[in-house]
Design a protein around this motif. Structure first.
Motif, short mmCIF file in Angstrom:
data_model
loop_
_atom_site.label_atom_id
_atom_site.label_comp_id
_atom_site.label_asym_id
_atom_site.label_seq_id
_atom_site.Cartn_x
_atom_site.Cartn_y
_atom_site.Cartn_z
N GLY A 1 28.17 67.56 33.24
CA GLY A 1 27.94 66.95 31.93
C GLY A 1 28.50 65.54 31.88
N TYR B 1 22.05 77.66 23.39
CA TYR B 1 21.74 76.48 24.21
C TYR B 1 20.42 76.74 24.95
CZ TYR B 1 26.28 75.08 22.76
OH TYR B 1 27.33 74.73 21.95
N ILE C 1 30.74 72.64 24.18
CA ILE C 1 30.05 73.93 23.95
C ILE C 1 30.77 74.66 22.82
CG2 ILE C 1 29.61 76.19 25.03
CD1 ILE C 1 27.85 73.91 26.15
N MET D 1 30.95 69.14 29.08
CA MET D 1 29.95 69.43 28.04
C MET D 1 30.67 70.06 26.86
SD MET D 1 26.95 71.25 30.25
CE MET D 1 26.18 70.43 31.64
N ASN E 1 33.43 65.30 23.22
CA ASN E 1 32.26 66.16 23.39
C ASN E 1 32.04 67.14 22.24
OD1 ASN E 1 31.68 64.87 25.71
ND2 ASN E 1 32.67 66.37 27.06
N LEU F 1 22.80 67.76 27.48
CA LEU F 1 24.14 68.03 28.03
C LEU F 1 24.21 67.80 29.54
CD1 LEU F 1 24.81 71.25 25.93
CD2 LEU F 1 26.05 69.08 25.74
N ARG G 1 22.51 64.77 18.56
CA ARG G 1 23.72 65.53 18.25
C ARG G 1 23.96 65.49 16.75
NH1 ARG G 1 29.68 64.49 21.06
NH2 ARG G 1 30.71 64.88 19.08
#
Ligand code: AHR
Length: 682
Positions: free
Chosen positions: A124, A136, A130, A128, A530, A64, A225
């Motif tokens: 990021g 994380y 999240i 990012m 993202n 990230l 991912r």
């Protein structure tokens, strides 16, 4: 004529007429299930991965933090200095030079104040992604100087609110060491930032500041991912081509892809600028680099994880011929060839060899079973041929079983193409890599491209293709170029690939992945932001073919001829000898629905009801988007086929269809007591 009679006559006449018209319009397609022609290669339908459109860093690679080791051209790109509660400090970027050539820079953080904090915030890759409740993992390489500085970390929403718990790292030593701690997010946020705050007067050296979701693909550290890797796995691809694409070549040779720089410890992999950073001025991405966290080991592992053959493409001593056209002199090609030889050792060699040992140290003592390799990407002309010959000589001598993929140039016809096809066939090249980025019309018109190819010469790898449309007026979404019409045309074309599976033994759509805010090239197979991802209609076409690939091609004929565009109809059929299934693909590119009847012949006994998967959309320019990801989506229904010898279906306008039936073959014809030839049921 009395009134009642008149009505009766009209009804009967109309019924007759409509029946006659219907009967006349039904396309009769014979599927010669008992006459398989050629084998389908088990790795026929694959994927092409290139780090373009933020596919790797910022995409499939789950890291990230952007610019985690300060190696971008501007060392603090992606970072913002922050301070608060009366704190003060600074960061000095130190270049170790020869002491650590692959990762020369680190940050020396000096906290000047005893209270408050000085820190760095990372933005990021376009923010990012999240997710609330998820964990994380943060890690950092650190070395203590004077004082006692601690690190506190947390996540922030786009508007600066803290959206995680806070974690602390302390107790650093005077030697470089790796420290880790985890956070849990308290909110979902697509554009989060990450704060690394330093507290307590003193000096701390930091490098490789990294934040990964705990839930990576298969839970691997330094992993991928999950949603994107799952989409790739769902395709059940037969191979993974990596790492490209033009990225293999580099704009110049210095910027080429060198696999040896992408393996080993992540902190020892030398970052380089991504060639797509500067390629298109109108889509410039100054923050696009290759950290190589997703490197050759990870590509091999991904291929293995999803049951695909690895297909690495290596630089052949030539930089991109659209850019600098630089070549390495023929008498200085050895390092390039050695890289190729060493890659086979890295993938397959015993753990006692230099490169096999590294593979084992990275966690994979077993070989990766590499069977093929590409020499160069989209090269052309005699300079390519000269270099290919030297590669082939060395690779064939040491690894005679390794199949080589060679370039056919950047386009599917013309002088460059003709020259290489002729010369490389004379060289008995294994696979010729053909690329076509063409209009939907080209794809439909080329559905019979391979019907007349030489069947005894080199095989074809359709290594990069996609139907390109003109950008629709007023299109807002990046996904607009993946309109239904393009997927439909690709499906029509792919029936031709499948029918000629003895010639075309591998095929892959390109490119694979694209970030909606950071792309350089359209169309692409999968789009993402993202947090979300969307499979395009083109993806579903690929999936329909790859998930229904069969083992042997059987003829699908209309009036005794292959179906490659007559009446806007395209068809190919395969049987799966292992599962006893017949899989028929039917593509109707017209704007009208099309009644067809599959005639299976008397020798086929359909042993179950079948299934019919339809992929269609009302308008040619319809698309799937992140907000409406399933507008164009395959729908499967059962069809009544049990013990039937014909299967009537009405194909929707602009539709791709797969009919799947379980069957067994009846015994060969026997003459019965009445002297008739009848198939015998088992
Ligand atoms: O797929 C995008 C690019 O198209 C590839 O990098 C290159 O091989 C081709 O020109």
């Amino acid at each position: 004529m009395p009134f009642v009679k008149k009505i009766t006559f009209s009804v009967v006449f109309c019924a007759f007429l409509s029946h006659a018209v219907f009967a006349q319009d039904v396309k009769q397609i014979s599927i010669l299930v008992d006459k398989p022609t050629v084998k389908v290669s088990p790795n026929m339908w694959g994927i092409f991965f290139e780090d373009i459109n933020f596919s790797a860093d910022g995409g499939l690679y789950a890291e990230l933090v952007k610019n985690r080791s300060f190696e971008f051209l501007k060392p603090l790109m992606g970072w913002k200095e922050v301070k608060g509660e009366g704190g003060s400090g600074n960061i000095l970027i130190i270049n170790r030079g020869k002491e650590n050539e692959n990762n020369p820079r680190f940050g020396r953080v000096k906290v000047k104040s005893a209270s408050g904090y000085y820190g760095l915030e990372n933005e990021g890759f376009r923010g990012m992604g999240i997710e609330k409740g998820k964990t994380y993992n943060f890690s950092v390489l650190a070395r203590k100087g004077e004082g006692a500085t601690k690190i506190k970390i947390h996540l922030l929403s786009a508007d600066g609110k803290v959206i995680s718990d806070e974690a602390t790292l302390q107790g650093f030593t005077a030697q470089w060491a790796k420290y880790s701690v985890s956070l849990t997010a308290t909110a979902t946020e697509a554009k989060a930032h990450f704060a690394v705050l330093f507290e307590g007067a003193g000096v701390l050296d930091v490098d490789m500041l990294s934040l990964f979701p705990k839930d990576t693909w298969k839970g691997r550290t330094n992993g991928l991912r999950s949603d994107l890797a799952q989409l790739l796995a769902d395709l059940k691809p037969g191979f993974v081509r990596f790492p490209g694409g033009c990225i293999v070549e580099g704009r110049d040779l210095a910027n080429r892809y060198q696999w040896k720089k992408t393996v080993g410890k992540v902190e020892d992999r030398e970052l380089i600028i991504n060639r797509w950073n500067t390629e298109f001025a109108y889509r410039s991405a100054p923050d696009y680099f290759q950290s190589y966290g997703l490197g050759f080991f990870e590509y091999f592992q991904l291929a293995e994880d999803i049951g695909a053959e690895p297909l690495p493409i290596l630089n052949c001593g030539m930089a991109c011929q659209y850019n600098t056209s630089e070549v390495a002199p023929l008498d200085q090609l050895n390092p390039f060839i050695q890289d190729a030889l060493d890659l086979v050792e890295f993938a397959n060699g015993p753990v006692t060899t230099k490169w096999g040992k590294l593979r084992a140290a990275m966690g994979h003592p077993k070989p990766f079973n590499l069977k093929m390799m590409g020499v160069g990407n989209e090269q052309w002309d005699v300079q390519y041929l000269d270099r290919y010959k030297l590669f082939a000589k060395a690779l064939n001598a040491k690894y005679p079983e390794l199949k080589l993929v060679t370039s056919s140039g950047p386009s599917p016809s013309g002088d460059k193409f003709d020259y290489l096809q002729k010369e490389l066939r004379e060289q008995k090249a294994n696979f010729l890599d053909e690329h076509y980025y063409q209009s939907p019309d080209w794809f439909m018109q080329n559905a019979s491209r391979y019907d007349n190819y030489d069947r005894k010469s080199s095989k074809i790898f359709a290594g990069e293709y996609a139907a390109h449309i003109k950008e629709p007026k007023g299109a807002k979404e990046s996904e607009a170029m993946n309109a239904w019409v393009s997927a439909l045309a690709e499906a029509a074309f792919m029936t031709g690939l499948e029918r000629n599976a003895d010639v075309v033994q591998m095929a892959s759509y390109a490119p694979l992945l694209a970030h909606v805010e950071a792309w350089q090239w359209r169309p692409d197979l999968i789009w993402f932001d993202n947090l979300r991802s969307v499979a395009t209609p083109n993806y579903y076409v690929q999936k329909l073919f790859a998930n229904n690939k069969g083992t042997d091609v059987v003829p699908a004929l209309m009036d005794g001829k292959i179906l490659a565009g007559k009446d806007s109809l395209y068809s190919s059929a395969v049987i799966d000898k292992k599962s006893g299934q017949l899989l028929v693909k039917l593509v109707n590119t017209s704007a009208k629905e099309m009644p067809v009847k599959l005639n299976l012949g008397d020798l086929v006994l359909v042993t179950s009801n079948g299934s019919w998967t339809e992929l269609t959309s009302a308008n040619s320019l319809d698309i799937n988007t992140l907000d409406e990801p399933k507008k164009i989506y395959p729908v499967t229904k059962d069809i009544n086929t049990f013990h039937k010898t014909t299967v009537p279906v009405v194909l929707k306008a602009r539709s791709v269809n797969v009919i799947s039936l379980a069957y067994s073959m009846l015994e060969p014809l026997k003459t019965n007591s009445n002297g008739e030839n009848k198939p015998v049921k088992p």
